[in-house]
Design an enzyme around this catalytic site. Sequence first.
Site, PDB file in Angstrom:
ATOM      1  N   HIS A 273      -6.337   1.318  -5.046  1.00 55.37           N
ATOM      2  CA  HIS A 273      -6.161  -0.128  -5.219  1.00 55.37           C
ATOM      3  C   HIS A 273      -6.498  -0.926  -3.969  1.00 55.37           C
ATOM      4  O   HIS A 273      -6.598  -2.157  -4.031  1.00 55.37           O
ATOM      5  CB  HIS A 273      -4.715  -0.423  -5.620  1.00 55.37           C
ATOM      6  CG  HIS A 273      -3.734  -0.117  -4.538  1.00 55.37           C
ATOM      7  ND1 HIS A 273      -3.471   1.162  -4.107  1.00 55.37           N
ATOM      8  CD2 HIS A 273      -2.959  -0.925  -3.775  1.00 55.37           C
ATOM      9  CE1 HIS A 273      -2.579   1.125  -3.131  1.00 55.37           C
ATOM     10  NE2 HIS A 273      -2.255  -0.125  -2.910  1.00 55.37           N
ATOM     11  N   ASP A 274      -6.659  -0.264  -2.827  1.00 56.94           N
ATOM     12  CA  ASP A 274      -6.992  -0.945  -1.572  1.00 56.94           C
ATOM     13  C   ASP A 274      -8.464  -0.806  -1.204  1.00 56.94           C
ATOM     14  O   ASP A 274      -8.880  -1.320  -0.153  1.00 56.94           O
ATOM     15  CB  ASP A 274      -6.160  -0.361  -0.424  1.00 56.94           C
ATOM     16  CG  ASP A 274      -4.719  -0.843  -0.432  1.00 56.94           C
ATOM     17  OD1 ASP A 274      -4.467  -1.951  -0.946  1.00 56.94           O
ATOM     18  OD2 ASP A 274      -3.845  -0.112   0.068  1.00 56.94           O
TER      19      ASP A 274
ATOM     20  N   ASP B 166       4.241   4.305   0.542  1.00 53.77           N
ATOM     21  CA  ASP B 166       3.339   3.299   1.092  1.00 53.77           C
ATOM     22  C   ASP B 166       3.505   3.175   2.602  1.00 53.77           C
ATOM     23  O   ASP B 166       4.631   3.082   3.105  1.00 53.77           O
ATOM     24  CB  ASP B 166       3.631   1.951   0.412  1.00 53.77           C
ATOM     25  CG  ASP B 166       2.661   0.875   0.802  1.00 53.77           C
ATOM     26  OD1 ASP B 166       1.466   1.035   0.507  1.00 53.77           O
ATOM     27  OD2 ASP B 166       3.107  -0.126   1.399  1.00 53.77           O
TER      28      ASP B 166
ATOM     29  N   GLU C 171       1.317   7.825   2.734  1.00 52.47           N
ATOM     30  CA  GLU C 171       0.099   7.097   3.089  1.00 52.47           C
ATOM     31  C   GLU C 171       0.143   6.774   4.568  1.00 52.47           C
ATOM     32  O   GLU C 171       1.129   6.234   5.066  1.00 52.47           O
ATOM     33  CB  GLU C 171      -0.009   5.786   2.291  1.00 52.47           C
ATOM     34  CG  GLU C 171      -1.281   5.011   2.638  1.00 52.47           C
ATOM     35  CD  GLU C 171      -1.215   3.527   2.275  1.00 52.47           C
ATOM     36  OE1 GLU C 171      -2.255   2.944   1.953  1.00 52.47           O
ATOM     37  OE2 GLU C 171      -0.106   2.953   2.337  1.00 52.47           O
TER      38      GLU C 171
ATOM     39  N   ASP D  65       5.555   4.341  -6.556  1.00 54.08           N
ATOM     40  CA  ASP D  65       5.271   3.845  -5.216  1.00 54.08           C
ATOM     41  C   ASP D  65       6.591   3.531  -4.519  1.00 54.08           C
ATOM     42  O   ASP D  65       7.436   2.812  -5.063  1.00 54.08           O
ATOM     43  CB  ASP D  65       4.423   2.570  -5.280  1.00 54.08           C
ATOM     44  CG  ASP D  65       3.179   2.658  -4.421  1.00 54.08           C
ATOM     45  OD1 ASP D  65       3.316   3.100  -3.272  1.00 54.08           O
ATOM     46  OD2 ASP D  65       2.091   2.293  -4.889  1.00 54.08           O
TER      47      ASP D  65
END
Length: 563
Positions: free
Chosen positions: A333-334, A217, A259, A115
């Site tokens: 994860h979100d 991210d 993302e 990430d």
Amino acid sequence: MTDVTTAPRPAPDAAPEPTERWWHRATGYQVYPRSFADSDGDGMGDIPGIISRLGHLSDLGIGFIWLSPVYASPMIDNGYDISDYRDIAPEFGTLDDMDQLIASARERGIGIVMDLVVNHSSALHDWFKAARASRDCPEHGYYIWRDPAADGGPPDDARAAFGGPAWTFVPEVGQYYFHYFSPAQPDLNWQNRALRAEIYEMMRWWLDRGIAGFRMDVISLIGKDVDARIYEEGPDLHRFLQEMHREVLSGRDVLTIGESWSVSTETGLLYCGRDRDELDMVFEFSHIREGWHPELGKFAPKPFDLVAFKRALFAWQDLTSEDGWHALFLSNHDLPRQVSFYADDGAHRCVAAKTLATVLHLLKGTPFVYQGEEIGMTNARFERIDQYRDLETLNHFEEQIAQGVEPEVFLAGANRNSRDHSRTPMQWSAAPQGGFTTGTPWIETNPNFTEINVEADLAHPESIFAHYRRLIRLRQENEIVAFGQTTQLMPDDPEILAFERRLGGDRIVVFANFSDRVQTRALPAELTGPVHCLAWTHAEREALAGDLVLAPFESIACRPAAA
């Protein structure tokens, strides 16, 4: 009874095949480190724990791991607030542990995609400590500062994504700094050339250690213009991404995934078009947002609308049919657990989990599996706000209660959409805490771990795990799955999702029932007769009759004999 109808499709060989890259046939697996595997009993997952479970990922057929942040961090936002980009958080391990993970994964043919969180840093990063102490140091320019308004208040009334104002005052320098998320996550000033040089050097440092690439991210925020209040996809976004590619990525056989919560079919190929020299693919969220209230957002979810979901999903299949590449996912994860959000996590959980996998893994693009998805893990259904750990959920709870929202109403939304549902510990066995830890986990384990766990799933030859493994192998071995063109079937059907993949004269057809009732559809003559089943949820079929009958949440993927 509805007929199966098809939209007009281009000639099956109209799209040029892309130059094949190693990730075109690979499947990614997201590891959320603090919830994956705990090796030392402190209740938090760690890097040695990940190493100990690499066999599970190898058996599944995973090609690379997207590793959520393990950098040094105060963990205000579970590691997405980085205080040192070149060190590892002690609770996760050491740099030596990280090097061992990279090497051990490589031995199994698995790459590590890290990430990259460079829209913001932690407020405890040395850069920000210096920046908040003096206007005269170089690091002050690494962040976004503005003088107070005439009344001494913030420069404007922008709100942070995690709640509260987007500006925080620092008396030592007499200025406000901008934070898109929380005050603990000050935004980096990408207009500063020295900052960009620091980031590029850090990225090269990690690539030289042997990682396989970066998942970037909220990368669509780095080109922002705060004065114009343009945050997403700002005027300098693509200039910065092209510079990053030129300075760091060019000439390296690595994978980059951006993302973006704002990217659309109008802007998607600006990120990942073949001639853009920016990114390889993008995580986009149009299909996710279809489940949110258009004004109240994720904590006021609306009923699932399959037609709207399909419209968003297949728009991106159309966009990337001849250019670019697509990142395929339903959970991360979100997001909530996909079987709980899109299907049924009760009586039909196993078949529904297989159907969601069939749909995703037989589309064109690179699929991502979120930890636990491969055994059908579900939402936790917390009953009290003190069971939540997520900064976003807790902040929005305070805001909405202050605005008069009843706690029960907020908790109903949180139990459908909170980020914490994907963050409960991985359920490895029926042992205490699901075999995740010998201690007390940082967040409660889902009580259903005694029934839903890896050991129990592996005990059944037609398990969810076995279904995922079959689908992952298909992408590795089958040209149509890897590169065939996609055409949606039955776009207006409110219960059935259907599509076909074509390559040359060959094709695959997929039908999936998204309802809890038996569905019957009339098939055109060209699809009836003998078939070769590629993936199924109840029993392998040898033929399709004139009427297609699908049990609740059942799906079938097959190659018609005439193809």
